[in-house]
Motif scaffolding. Sequence first.
Motif, PDB file in Angstrom:
ATOM      1  N   GLU A 258      10.256   7.232  16.204  1.00 21.12           N
ATOM      2  CA  GLU A 258      10.604   6.212  17.173  1.00 21.12           C
ATOM      3  C   GLU A 258      11.735   5.271  16.600  1.00 21.12           C
ATOM      4  OE1 GLU A 258      10.191   6.135  20.239  1.00 21.12           O
ATOM      5  OE2 GLU A 258       8.307   7.406  20.608  1.00 21.12           O
ATOM      6  N   PRO A 259      12.843   5.487  16.733  1.00 21.98           N
ATOM      7  CA  PRO A 259      13.872   4.504  16.044  1.00 21.98           C
ATOM      8  C   PRO A 259      14.021   3.236  16.319  1.00 21.98           C
ATOM      9  CG  PRO A 259      14.837   5.585  17.843  1.00 21.98           C
ATOM     10  CD  PRO A 259      13.690   5.896  17.893  1.00 21.98           C
ATOM     11  N   HIS A 260      12.782   2.413  15.979  1.00 14.36           N
ATOM     12  CA  HIS A 260      12.556   0.947  16.194  1.00 14.36           C
ATOM     13  C   HIS A 260      11.863   0.396  15.012  1.00 14.36           C
ATOM     14  CE1 HIS A 260      11.455  -1.997  19.595  1.00 14.36           C
ATOM     15  NE2 HIS A 260      11.064  -2.558  18.222  1.00 14.36           N
ATOM     16  N   VAL A 261      12.270  -0.597  14.332  1.00 15.08           N
ATOM     17  CA  VAL A 261      11.758  -1.201  13.008  1.00 15.08           C
ATOM     18  C   VAL A 261      10.280  -1.538  13.522  1.00 15.08           C
ATOM     19  CG1 VAL A 261      11.628  -2.891  11.461  1.00 15.08           C
ATOM     20  CG2 VAL A 261      13.575  -1.585  12.089  1.00 15.08           C
ATOM     21  N   HIS A 262       9.236  -0.674  12.891  1.00 15.21           N
ATOM     22  CA  HIS A 262       7.865  -1.123  12.782  1.00 15.21           C
ATOM     23  C   HIS A 262       7.269  -0.854  11.738  1.00 15.21           C
ATOM     24  CE1 HIS A 262       8.036   2.984  14.051  1.00 15.21           C
ATOM     25  NE2 HIS A 262       6.716   3.399  13.770  1.00 15.21           N
TER      26      HIS A 262
ATOM     27  N   ASP B 225      20.512  15.317  19.379  1.00 17.65           N
ATOM     28  CA  ASP B 225      18.977  14.486  19.081  1.00 17.65           C
ATOM     29  C   ASP B 225      18.370  14.238  20.544  1.00 17.65           C
ATOM     30  OD1 ASP B 225      17.646  12.492  18.390  1.00 17.65           O
ATOM     31  OD2 ASP B 225      18.963  11.081  17.852  1.00 17.65           O
ATOM     32  N   ALA B 226      17.408  15.019  20.621  1.00 24.60           N
ATOM     33  CA  ALA B 226      16.631  14.814  22.083  1.00 24.60           C
ATOM     34  C   ALA B 226      16.203  13.245  22.289  1.00 24.60           C
ATOM     35  CB  ALA B 226      15.696  15.816  22.162  1.00 24.60           C
ATOM     36  N   SER B 227      15.828  12.688  21.072  1.00 28.81           N
ATOM     37  CA  SER B 227      15.277  11.076  21.188  1.00 28.81           C
ATOM     38  C   SER B 227      16.518  10.176  21.759  1.00 28.81           C
ATOM     39  CB  SER B 227      14.821  10.683  20.032  1.00 28.81           C
ATOM     40  OG  SER B 227      15.903  10.462  18.844  1.00 28.81           O
ATOM     41  N   ALA B 228      17.688  10.520  21.822  1.00 28.53           N
ATOM     42  CA  ALA B 228      18.746   9.470  22.240  1.00 28.53           C
ATOM     43  C   ALA B 228      18.725   9.451  23.601  1.00 28.53           C
ATOM     44  CB  ALA B 228      20.054  10.128  21.692  1.00 28.53           C
ATOM     45  N   SER B 229      17.994  10.503  24.401  1.00 31.18           N
ATOM     46  CA  SER B 229      18.184  10.595  25.894  1.00 31.18           C
ATOM     47  C   SER B 229      16.927  10.102  26.594  1.00 31.18           C
ATOM     48  CB  SER B 229      18.446  11.803  26.228  1.00 31.18           C
ATOM     49  OG  SER B 229      17.554  12.953  26.073  1.00 31.18           O
TER      50      SER B 229
ATOM     51  N   ALA C  99       8.487  -4.883  15.348  1.00 31.19           N
ATOM     52  CA  ALA C  99       9.675  -5.875  15.656  1.00 31.19           C
ATOM     53  C   ALA C  99      10.107  -6.061  17.092  1.00 31.19           C
ATOM     54  CB  ALA C  99      11.023  -5.325  15.064  1.00 31.19           C
ATOM     55  N   LYS C 100      10.221  -7.041  17.780  1.00 32.72           N
ATOM     56  CA  LYS C 100      10.833  -7.449  18.860  1.00 32.72           C
ATOM     57  C   LYS C 100      12.078  -6.806  19.240  1.00 32.72           C
ATOM     58  CE  LYS C 100       7.731 -11.470  20.051  1.00 32.72           C
ATOM     59  NZ  LYS C 100       7.849 -12.927  20.437  1.00 32.72           N
ATOM     60  N   ARG C 101      12.636  -7.038  18.356  1.00 34.51           N
ATOM     61  CA  ARG C 101      14.300  -6.450  18.507  1.00 34.51           C
ATOM     62  C   ARG C 101      14.247  -4.768  18.420  1.00 34.51           C
ATOM     63  NH1 ARG C 101      19.863  -8.135  17.665  1.00 34.51           N
ATOM     64  NH2 ARG C 101      18.936 -10.117  16.960  1.00 34.51           N
ATOM     65  N   HIS C 102      14.771  -4.095  19.212  1.00 33.73           N
ATOM     66  CA  HIS C 102      15.113  -2.885  19.178  1.00 33.73           C
ATOM     67  C   HIS C 102      16.336  -2.535  18.254  1.00 33.73           C
ATOM     68  CE1 HIS C 102      15.216   1.603  20.229  1.00 33.73           C
ATOM     69  NE2 HIS C 102      16.491   1.282  20.201  1.00 33.73           N
ATOM     70  N   ILE C 103      15.795  -2.200  17.074  1.00 33.52           N
ATOM     71  CA  ILE C 103      16.841  -1.856  16.109  1.00 33.52           C
ATOM     72  C   ILE C 103      16.174  -0.768  15.119  1.00 33.52           C
ATOM     73  CG2 ILE C 103      16.045  -3.563  14.499  1.00 33.52           C
ATOM     74  CD1 ILE C 103      19.402  -4.215  14.336  1.00 33.52           C
ATOM     75  N   HIS C 104      17.010   0.177  14.713  1.00 31.15           N
ATOM     76  CA  HIS C 104      16.360   1.342  13.969  1.00 31.15           C
ATOM     77  C   HIS C 104      16.544   0.986  12.576  1.00 31.15           C
ATOM     78  CE1 HIS C 104      20.749   2.568  13.708  1.00 31.15           C
ATOM     79  NE2 HIS C 104      20.353   3.594  12.883  1.00 31.15           N
TER      80      HIS C 104
ATOM     81  N   CYS D 119       9.397   0.433  22.369  1.00 34.59           N
ATOM     82  CA  CYS D 119       9.700  -0.453  23.580  1.00 34.59           C
ATOM     83  C   CYS D 119       8.988  -0.606  24.795  1.00 34.59           C
ATOM     84  CB  CYS D 119      11.279  -0.576  24.110  1.00 34.59           C
ATOM     85  SG  CYS D 119      12.370  -0.748  22.838  1.00 34.59           S
ATOM     86  N   LEU D 120       8.352   0.847  24.995  1.00 37.10           N
ATOM     87  CA  LEU D 120       7.345   1.068  26.268  1.00 37.10           C
ATOM     88  C   LEU D 120       6.204   0.370  25.604  1.00 37.10           C
ATOM     89  CD1 LEU D 120       8.181   4.542  27.257  1.00 37.10           C
ATOM     90  CD2 LEU D 120       8.653   2.463  28.530  1.00 37.10           C
ATOM     91  N   LEU D 121       5.673   0.644  24.535  1.00 41.50           N
ATOM     92  CA  LEU D 121       4.418  -0.148  24.121  1.00 41.50           C
ATOM     93  C   LEU D 121       4.521  -1.629  24.092  1.00 41.50           C
ATOM     94  CD1 LEU D 121       1.803   1.235  22.668  1.00 41.50           C
ATOM     95  CD2 LEU D 121       3.023   0.727  20.512  1.00 41.50           C
ATOM     96  N   ILE D 122       5.508  -2.292  23.653  1.00 42.17           N
ATOM     97  CA  ILE D 122       5.569  -3.338  23.668  1.00 42.17           C
ATOM     98  C   ILE D 122       5.405  -4.117  25.066  1.00 42.17           C
ATOM     99  CG2 ILE D 122       7.328  -5.527  23.343  1.00 42.17           C
ATOM    100  CD1 ILE D 122       8.430  -4.088  20.861  1.00 42.17           C
ATOM    101  N   GLU D 123       6.201  -3.568  25.871  1.00 43.12           N
ATOM    102  CA  GLU D 123       5.984  -3.942  27.532  1.00 43.12           C
ATOM    103  C   GLU D 123       4.435  -3.762  27.727  1.00 43.12           C
ATOM    104  OE1 GLU D 123       8.218  -1.713  30.256  1.00 43.12           O
ATOM    105  OE2 GLU D 123      10.016  -1.810  28.968  1.00 43.12           O
TER     106      GLU D 123
END
Length: 160
Positions: free
Chosen positions: A101-105, A6-10, A54-59, A16-20
């Motif tokens: 992107e493994p981040h709830v949105h 899984d290349a995305s894991a690295s 979502a503010k929280r990083h969770i997949h 998260c970058l977008l939220i910043e």
Amino acid sequence: MTMPSDASASRPCGICLLIERAAARFDDFIAELPRSWLILGDAQFYRGYTVLLAKRHIHEIHLMPRGEAHELLDELLAAGKALSAVVQPLKLNYECLGNQEPHVHWHIFPRSANDPMRLAPVWLRPESERKLALPADDRRALITSLRAELARVIPAGRFN
Ligand SMILES: [Zn+2]
């Protein structure tokens, strides 16, 4: 048989970058809500297309604490209500995918009766047609109206 790694894991999470960037007054910022950020999306062929992050990083949303997940869903409902009031779509399409992107949105797409492809998923429309920018004055008016509608439902949000 070896599974591909899984290349995305690295790499860092793109959401998260977008939220910043949103926190630093990102150009497409609409609102900061207690559990999420709402930004205007880049595919304004669907006028009013927004993304709720979502503010929280969770997949997966089911991995969130239950109360937090419900608060996040309330913010999704508020965003949908605001979009309905402002854009008056034929139908809203809510998409929570997260395959890239493994981040709830959620992608929230207002669909129009004038769209000949209205029965098809938005992703089937070529990117070159989807990714339209609104004229600056329409864009400002849209964001202002969405903020006013959201502020009525979630007064604890930040809208500027
Ligand atoms: Zn993330």
